[in-house]
Design a protein around this motif. Sequence first.
Motif, PDB file in Angstrom:
ATOM      1  N   TYR A 125      22.261 -90.189 -72.047  1.00 56.93           N
ATOM      2  CA  TYR A 125      20.611 -89.987 -71.984  1.00 56.93           C
ATOM      3  C   TYR A 125      20.086 -90.894 -71.060  1.00 56.93           C
ATOM      4  O   TYR A 125      19.027 -90.662 -70.296  1.00 56.93           O
ATOM      5  CB  TYR A 125      20.117 -90.415 -73.343  1.00 56.93           C
ATOM      6  CG  TYR A 125      18.727 -90.120 -73.237  1.00 56.93           C
ATOM      7  CD1 TYR A 125      17.945 -88.876 -73.486  1.00 56.93           C
ATOM      8  CD2 TYR A 125      17.427 -91.357 -73.291  1.00 56.93           C
ATOM      9  CE1 TYR A 125      16.726 -88.705 -73.414  1.00 56.93           C
ATOM     10  CE2 TYR A 125      16.287 -91.098 -73.412  1.00 56.93           C
ATOM     11  CZ  TYR A 125      15.636 -89.669 -73.185  1.00 56.93           C
ATOM     12  OH  TYR A 125      14.536 -89.565 -73.172  1.00 56.93           O
ATOM     13  N   ALA A 126      20.525 -92.407 -70.943  1.00 56.67           N
ATOM     14  CA  ALA A 126      20.311 -93.210 -69.964  1.00 56.67           C
ATOM     15  C   ALA A 126      20.730 -92.870 -68.406  1.00 56.67           C
ATOM     16  O   ALA A 126      19.536 -92.912 -67.657  1.00 56.67           O
ATOM     17  CB  ALA A 126      20.961 -94.637 -70.314  1.00 56.67           C
ATOM     18  N   LEU A 127      21.744 -92.040 -68.188  1.00 52.87           N
ATOM     19  CA  LEU A 127      21.921 -91.663 -66.945  1.00 52.87           C
ATOM     20  C   LEU A 127      21.154 -90.535 -66.791  1.00 52.87           C
ATOM     21  O   LEU A 127      20.495 -90.409 -65.532  1.00 52.87           O
ATOM     22  CB  LEU A 127      23.474 -91.224 -66.757  1.00 52.87           C
ATOM     23  CG  LEU A 127      24.392 -92.365 -66.818  1.00 52.87           C
ATOM     24  CD1 LEU A 127      25.847 -91.831 -67.103  1.00 52.87           C
ATOM     25  CD2 LEU A 127      24.324 -93.264 -65.536  1.00 52.87           C
ATOM     26  N   THR A 128      20.705 -89.707 -67.658  1.00 50.85           N
ATOM     27  CA  THR A 128      19.803 -88.475 -67.595  1.00 50.85           C
ATOM     28  C   THR A 128      18.217 -88.996 -67.162  1.00 50.85           C
ATOM     29  O   THR A 128      17.672 -88.465 -66.191  1.00 50.85           O
ATOM     30  CB  THR A 128      19.900 -87.643 -68.640  1.00 50.85           C
ATOM     31  OG1 THR A 128      20.992 -87.119 -69.001  1.00 50.85           O
ATOM     32  CG2 THR A 128      18.892 -86.664 -68.281  1.00 50.85           C
ATOM     33  N   ALA A 129      17.938 -90.186 -67.748  1.00 47.21           N
ATOM     34  CA  ALA A 129      16.572 -90.732 -67.397  1.00 47.21           C
ATOM     35  C   ALA A 129      16.625 -91.171 -65.940  1.00 47.21           C
ATOM     36  O   ALA A 129      15.550 -90.988 -65.056  1.00 47.21           O
ATOM     37  CB  ALA A 129      16.260 -91.744 -68.268  1.00 47.21           C
ATOM     38  N   LEU A 130      17.652 -91.803 -65.537  1.00 50.52           N
ATOM     39  CA  LEU A 130      17.808 -92.280 -64.055  1.00 50.52           C
ATOM     40  C   LEU A 130      17.891 -90.986 -63.112  1.00 50.52           C
ATOM     41  O   LEU A 130      17.197 -91.027 -62.148  1.00 50.52           O
ATOM     42  CB  LEU A 130      19.036 -92.802 -63.832  1.00 50.52           C
ATOM     43  CG  LEU A 130      19.034 -94.435 -64.349  1.00 50.52           C
ATOM     44  CD1 LEU A 130      20.414 -94.940 -63.830  1.00 50.52           C
ATOM     45  CD2 LEU A 130      18.148 -95.413 -63.667  1.00 50.52           C
ATOM     46  N   GLY A 131      18.423 -89.933 -63.507  1.00 55.54           N
ATOM     47  CA  GLY A 131      18.618 -88.708 -62.489  1.00 55.54           C
ATOM     48  C   GLY A 131      17.294 -87.881 -62.521  1.00 55.54           C
ATOM     49  O   GLY A 131      16.799 -87.645 -61.519  1.00 55.54           O
ATOM     50  N   LYS A 132      16.460 -88.240 -63.740  1.00 56.68           N
ATOM     51  CA  LYS A 132      14.895 -87.650 -63.477  1.00 56.68           C
ATOM     52  C   LYS A 132      14.203 -88.289 -62.548  1.00 56.68           C
ATOM     53  O   LYS A 132      13.331 -87.644 -61.767  1.00 56.68           O
ATOM     54  CB  LYS A 132      14.293 -87.453 -64.946  1.00 56.68           C
ATOM     55  CG  LYS A 132      15.081 -86.535 -65.889  1.00 56.68           C
ATOM     56  CD  LYS A 132      14.842 -84.997 -65.423  1.00 56.68           C
ATOM     57  CE  LYS A 132      15.527 -84.102 -66.317  1.00 56.68           C
ATOM     58  NZ  LYS A 132      15.216 -82.770 -65.597  1.00 56.68           N
ATOM     59  N   ALA A 133      14.380 -89.734 -62.628  1.00 56.15           N
ATOM     60  CA  ALA A 133      13.710 -90.525 -61.709  1.00 56.15           C
ATOM     61  C   ALA A 133      13.925 -90.178 -60.094  1.00 56.15           C
ATOM     62  O   ALA A 133      12.941 -90.039 -59.069  1.00 56.15           O
ATOM     63  CB  ALA A 133      13.712 -91.951 -62.024  1.00 56.15           C
ATOM     64  N   PHE A 134      15.053 -90.101 -60.043  1.00 57.03           N
ATOM     65  CA  PHE A 134      15.653 -89.840 -58.795  1.00 57.03           C
ATOM     66  C   PHE A 134      15.530 -88.518 -58.177  1.00 57.03           C
ATOM     67  O   PHE A 134      14.883 -88.302 -56.994  1.00 57.03           O
ATOM     68  CB  PHE A 134      17.392 -89.852 -58.824  1.00 57.03           C
ATOM     69  CG  PHE A 134      18.119 -89.676 -57.437  1.00 57.03           C
ATOM     70  CD1 PHE A 134      17.890 -90.635 -56.300  1.00 57.03           C
ATOM     71  CD2 PHE A 134      18.912 -88.790 -57.193  1.00 57.03           C
ATOM     72  CE1 PHE A 134      18.352 -90.475 -54.967  1.00 57.03           C
ATOM     73  CE2 PHE A 134      19.343 -88.437 -55.770  1.00 57.03           C
ATOM     74  CZ  PHE A 134      19.293 -89.442 -54.734  1.00 57.03           C
ATOM     75  N   GLU A 135      15.496 -87.430 -58.923  1.00 56.75           N
ATOM     76  CA  GLU A 135      14.893 -85.971 -58.754  1.00 56.75           C
ATOM     77  C   GLU A 135      13.522 -86.057 -58.170  1.00 56.75           C
ATOM     78  O   GLU A 135      12.941 -85.319 -57.611  1.00 56.75           O
ATOM     79  CB  GLU A 135      15.091 -85.048 -59.779  1.00 56.75           C
ATOM     80  CG  GLU A 135      16.460 -84.710 -60.248  1.00 56.75           C
ATOM     81  CD  GLU A 135      16.481 -83.724 -61.306  1.00 56.75           C
ATOM     82  OE1 GLU A 135      15.571 -83.393 -61.966  1.00 56.75           O
ATOM     83  OE2 GLU A 135      17.903 -83.774 -61.782  1.00 56.75           O
ATOM     84  N   GLY A 136      12.484 -86.878 -59.049  1.00 57.11           N
ATOM     85  CA  GLY A 136      11.238 -87.114 -58.705  1.00 57.11           C
ATOM     86  C   GLY A 136      11.018 -87.751 -57.177  1.00 57.11           C
ATOM     87  O   GLY A 136       9.940 -87.875 -56.805  1.00 57.11           O
ATOM     88  N   GLY A 137      11.949 -88.369 -56.615  1.00 58.44           N
ATOM     89  CA  GLY A 137      11.658 -89.142 -55.267  1.00 58.44           C
ATOM     90  C   GLY A 137      11.673 -90.649 -55.474  1.00 58.44           C
ATOM     91  O   GLY A 137      11.292 -91.219 -54.604  1.00 58.44           O
ATOM     92  N   ALA A 138      12.121 -91.269 -56.381  1.00 58.52           N
ATOM     93  CA  ALA A 138      12.155 -92.661 -56.434  1.00 58.52           C
ATOM     94  C   ALA A 138      13.112 -93.263 -55.464  1.00 58.52           C
ATOM     95  O   ALA A 138      14.298 -92.843 -55.261  1.00 58.52           O
ATOM     96  CB  ALA A 138      12.806 -93.304 -57.939  1.00 58.52           C
ATOM     97  N   GLU A 139      12.882 -94.239 -54.665  1.00 59.78           N
ATOM     98  CA  GLU A 139      13.368 -94.609 -53.625  1.00 59.78           C
ATOM     99  C   GLU A 139      14.721 -95.726 -53.965  1.00 59.78           C
ATOM    100  O   GLU A 139      15.494 -95.814 -53.399  1.00 59.78           O
ATOM    101  CB  GLU A 139      12.512 -95.521 -52.522  1.00 59.78           C
ATOM    102  CG  GLU A 139      11.826 -94.478 -51.907  1.00 59.78           C
ATOM    103  CD  GLU A 139      11.008 -95.130 -50.892  1.00 59.78           C
ATOM    104  OE1 GLU A 139      11.250 -96.215 -50.506  1.00 59.78           O
ATOM    105  OE2 GLU A 139       9.958 -94.581 -50.417  1.00 59.78           O
ATOM    106  N   VAL A 140      14.269 -96.610 -55.223  1.00 54.35           N
ATOM    107  CA  VAL A 140      15.183 -97.297 -55.948  1.00 54.35           C
ATOM    108  C   VAL A 140      15.389 -97.014 -57.151  1.00 54.35           C
ATOM    109  O   VAL A 140      14.222 -96.933 -57.688  1.00 54.35           O
ATOM    110  CB  VAL A 140      14.946 -98.819 -55.462  1.00 54.35           C
ATOM    111  CG1 VAL A 140      16.108 -99.864 -56.173  1.00 54.35           C
ATOM    112  CG2 VAL A 140      14.799 -99.068 -53.943  1.00 54.35           C
TER     113      VAL A 140
END
Length: 539
Positions: free
Chosen positions: A157-172
Amino acid sequence: MKKIQIYDTTLRDGTQSEDISLNNEDKIKIALKLDELGVDFIEGGWPGSNPVDRAFFSEIQNYHLNNARIAAFGSTHHPNFLPENDPNLRCLLDSGAPVCTIFGKSWDIHATEALRVPEERNLEIIHDSVAYLRSQGAAVFFDAEHFFDGYKANAEYALTALGKAFEGGAEVLVLCDTNGGTLPSEVTSIIGSVRASLPDANIGIHTHNDCEMAVANAIAAVQAGAMHVQGTMNGVGERCGNANLCSIIPVLELKCGGAYTTIPRERLPLITGTSAYVADVANLQPFSRQPFVGRSAFAHKGGIHASAVNRLAMLYEHIDPKEVGNRQRVLLTELAGRANIVNMARRFGFHLDKDEPVVKGLLNELKTRSSMGYDYAAAEASVELLLLKKLARRGVREFFHLVQFRVLELKDAHGGEPISEASVKVQVEGITEHTAATGRGPVNALDNALRKALIGFYPRLNEMRLLDFKVRVMTATNPDGGGTASVVRVLIESGDHNSRWVTVGVSYNIIEASWQALVDSITYKLYKDEYEKRKKDEE
């Protein structure tokens, strides 16, 4: 050489420390100092939470920053709103900050218990909040709150949350050890898993110091591949504080074999002054034993140590203090040896041999005075004057001579504050001055009267101010039982626009002890000014 972004959150996370409160003027001052140091990002606050932070983002736009970009902090959108009508996200965009840092839940239990939404809804909120801010032109950093605890509880779940932020365009993607309970070995292992899961993402680290591991965890994260480090000046922050940038920056610059660069290298010597400046604006007493930038970081008290650093400083110093803008200090105390005196004399331009009679005599005098309660480790200005007077060189002279002083205290039966009055008679170059003054207490009255007597001869005393006043009962030097007749030690810290200095006085009479420290403080100011003027004239 890998560039590591330095993200300072003193103005936001640092102000969550229970003993720090900054107004808008304070925050602007600190931001400008951080920009001068050369950090990459300055997090100014949470514009959606309070008027002071909103005022900061408005005011900072009137200044040109040479190195740093301003970041505004906030949360993902509220579950009851869409991103486009969420008040918090609107405040972030309205702040004018080029960078928006938002935190979201990466620990499943925080989604269901703190945010009270289903796990899937939390993932949508993360993605949609980041994507909306990106669509409005903002650079977005995603702080994965409680990431390490969340990963240990539910890695998927923690990795999925990161993945969602990355998909949304988070630079860091910033991995937060929010509770401060993670160990460096865990940080290294978990960041390895994150990089394997999201190989194209830029990883950041945000650590707290609840286990005294914040700096170690930040360094471990960088060595594991993080390229962005968040922290505060002097490690201030909620509970036990945040990762201390005053340690992280020098470690990465000086201790990693040239593998990393953080701030411009020529600005690294500014870090000690920046640390002191931030502490002063925040009205905090600097932590003397703080690594790299603390007053005691390169202080040597024992005679064996002093003897060694006289020969080769690296024998007891892991770096050259000048690299971080600090300096070596060899203290003169009851533990001092002759090497301590030789070292201090050298700093003032005297080249002495430790077997010279003047060295032996001064050492004996210092040890005798230390046994009486004089703390020359804390009061370096007093010991400098003692040394210079003993050597009878460098233009140290008696700037004034006391004839007498008198202090009166009056309190009547009707209550109210006591009235303090002091009179002082001194001689300056054969001229007698007799003055009187009142004050807030006897020491202040005495200080006012002495300055009044001297100001006509030495106008630059107007630049000097008393910064701190401490009194301590010396139990070890009170053989008769002490009580109200105890010997006391007075330490006075004074300063002008160039420097600060500490002087000491000891007596069973608190007024006499204060007088000794006051006289040393004023004498040191006058000596320092004359010496600086003579140096300029010689140049």
